[in-house]
Design a protein around this motif. Sequence first.
Motif, PDB file in Angstrom:
ATOM      1  N   HIS A 140       0.818  -1.216   0.000  1.00 15.26           N
ATOM      2  CA  HIS A 140       0.000   0.000   0.000  1.00 15.26           C
ATOM      3  C   HIS A 140       0.850   1.263   0.000  1.00 15.26           C
ATOM      4  N   PRO A 141       0.878   2.011  -1.132  1.00 11.23           N
ATOM      5  CA  PRO A 141       1.569   3.303  -1.129  1.00 11.23           C
ATOM      6  C   PRO A 141       0.948   4.197  -0.054  1.00 11.23           C
ATOM      7  N   GLY A 142       1.779   4.922   0.652  1.00 11.81           N
ATOM      8  CA  GLY A 142       1.296   5.746   1.764  1.00 11.81           C
ATOM      9  C   GLY A 142       1.698   5.159   3.094  1.00 11.81           C
ATOM     10  N   ILE A 143       1.975   3.856   3.104  1.00 10.97           N
ATOM     11  CA  ILE A 143       2.350   3.141   4.334  1.00 10.97           C
ATOM     12  C   ILE A 143       3.854   2.875   4.316  1.00 10.97           C
ATOM     13  N   LYS A 144       4.457   2.919   5.485  1.00  7.50           N
ATOM     14  CA  LYS A 144       5.849   2.477   5.642  1.00  7.50           C
ATOM     15  C   LYS A 144       5.862   1.211   6.490  1.00  7.50           C
TER      16      LYS A 144
ATOM     17  N   VAL B 346       1.483  11.313  -1.580  1.00 10.17           N
ATOM     18  CA  VAL B 346       1.419   9.928  -1.099  1.00 10.17           C
ATOM     19  C   VAL B 346       2.064   9.849   0.282  1.00 10.17           C
ATOM     20  N   TYR B 347       3.302  10.361   0.360  1.00 11.97           N
ATOM     21  CA  TYR B 347       4.041  10.389   1.628  1.00 11.97           C
ATOM     22  C   TYR B 347       4.347  11.836   2.010  1.00 11.97           C
ATOM     23  N   LEU B 362      10.936   4.700  -1.809  1.00 13.21           N
ATOM     24  CA  LEU B 362       9.536   4.629  -1.374  1.00 13.21           C
ATOM     25  C   LEU B 362       8.613   4.241  -2.517  1.00 13.21           C
ATOM     26  N   PHE B 363       9.104   4.387  -3.734  1.00 12.26           N
ATOM     27  CA  PHE B 363       8.284   4.021  -4.900  1.00 12.26           C
ATOM     28  C   PHE B 363       9.017   2.968  -5.724  1.00 12.26           C
TER      29      PHE B 363
END
Lengths: 325, 365
Positions: A140-144, B346-347, B362-363
């Motif tokens: 899920h993009p947005g989550i780390k 997104v982040y 991250l991508f």
Amino acid sequence: MPVITYREALRHAMDEELTRDPNVVILGEEVGQFQGAYKITEGLLAKHGPKRIVDTPISEAGFLGMGVGSAMLGLRPVMELMFFSFYSVAFDQIFNNAANIRYMSGGLINCPIVIRGPANGGTNVGATHSHTPESIAAYHPGIKVVVPSTAYDAKGLLKSAIRDNDPVIFLENTMLYGESCEVPTEEYLIPLGQAKVMREGTDISIIGHGRSIQMALKSAIMLKEKHNINAEVIDLRSIRPLDEAAILASVRKTNRVLLVEEAKPFCSVSAMIACIIQEKAFDYLDAPIRRVTSMDAPAIYSPPLEKEQLPTPQKIFDAALVVLK
Amino acid sequence: MIKKTTSPKKTEVVDPGYDARQAPINAKLGPDEKIAFFRDMLRIRRFEERCLRSYTQGKIGGFLHLYIGQESIAVGCVSVMGDNDHIITAYRDHGHALAVGMGMNEMMAENYGKYTGCSKGKGGSMHYFDPSRHYWGGHGIVGGQIPLGTGIAYALKYKGLKGACMAFMGDGAVNQGAVHESYNLAALWDLPVVFIIENNGYSMGTSQERSSAGENLAGRAAGYGMNWAIVQNGHDVYEVRDKVGKALKLAHDHCKPTVLEIRTYRYRGHSVADPDSTYRDKSEIEEYKNTKDPIMVYQNALVAEGVLNDEIIKKIDDSARAEAETSAQFAEQSPYPTIADIKKDVYWEVDNPQDKKSVGNLFFD
């Protein structure tokens, strides 16, 4: 330097962050009066009081969603899942709300929440309590997604996760809670997304995360002792962000790769990393990439069989020899 | 074969001595405030009618959940908000957004998927947000926003602010587990939240009678030892104000939650593209329109009071129509987001590189 357990390291991280930032609040089942189902939060209620250490009912969708809402308004909730497996009843709150709120608001809202708890097999609690959802979370993009394998990393990474302005899934391991190593008393932070070379080597790269790393280190010693093979062991420490540069540097150095993880093989973290390596370092490979994962079935209860279902140092050792053949 | 219901099963709440207009919160209203409520309701109606035109022209994608028929609720509830009060709602969110002061331009542009939209075209009609106006969405999953609203109330209490969160849902949401978990947490911890059920009688195409056990929806609060009330005449902006005002006061003064069920009706389908004739008769819609339309009822009351006359009404209506038309032109002329925008927002870290602490990727494309 004091030697403390992984459990204590997590507790110290939360204790320090609670002291530093009044917006940090710990919520979860049995985190307060009971002193933590796995004693991670032991003593924090007495020190920080019931406003900061909050016992929740068994109501994961409710309290995790509540945490997300409170984070939107600026709190920094650290939510404990007694078993991370219980995330499934709060899936909508984590992966629709926490993961998407920044995007769907066009960047107007952020969600600085940490959801932490043990996500592992090997404790004979059956399939429902033994999920290893790092690939599901990282999808899920947005989550780390962070997966520490040592006490030192557990502390430094949890402190960074609590200060992070994005939602962080922090996956621990009950089999590691009692493991110890040297941890400095002075404050330190470990940035998310920075892999660690746990053992330097030249012949093969063994790459993974979580408890599998402890197994890989044992396998590396066996490889050295029995075959004079110098294995490099890379601990990813976080899955998203992912230290692609460290992975690729090791591949270019050793030209052989074995990926290890406790999760199931299909659509797993190791599957993704194999894809990245073949895209970006194909010409450096002298042998096909192999993987050691959990056997592809729900986690079996039967104690001796569960050991066999999971990765073992022997399985990693054997697989490494195949890669090196 | 399933019978269509001519009217949803609902317990009538009759209080013969009650006159919402005389309630203290309403008795003190001056003509300007009354006209403002009327104007806000009419602006919602005209905006949504314009949305519908754009939708049928294919300018708006996905769903369009119209609030037409329910305008008195958003306007009434927002009109009693104090400085530290917040709101969150589901996907039928246009009315609440206009009521808190969001602009038609940014809303219509969002519907068109344009970069000038309130969420830069990333959320769409169901996902409006404006934290600066204490408006936290705009949420697509039925009942999924209720734990978030509970969390906003939790944060308000944690910070020691004398405020509350109004967490709106439809009647279909009351059967979701997340809603019940939120009720329990709010009652257990005395959180300043007002759970507002906008009961329009139908969860999509399924009537209350066919979806929800029990005589009324708010009464389920009793199982949690929580205060509850029913607004029988949800089309009456005064009754909405009075009862929401009381629930907010309970939240402010005693940190106690309330479940408020507001009886209302929607004229259009669940989403406007949904067939409407499978589950209700046209006569049911017509009857409500002719007897309880919130704008018509309020307009008649204000005309009788001498606050409104034909000239003022026309002026307000013309202005609302022009504003809606302008918003459609604004949306039409606005640019779409770019391909590069897909990966922004997104982040937090990626959008704020000067404060970025993490390393690594991250991508993955």
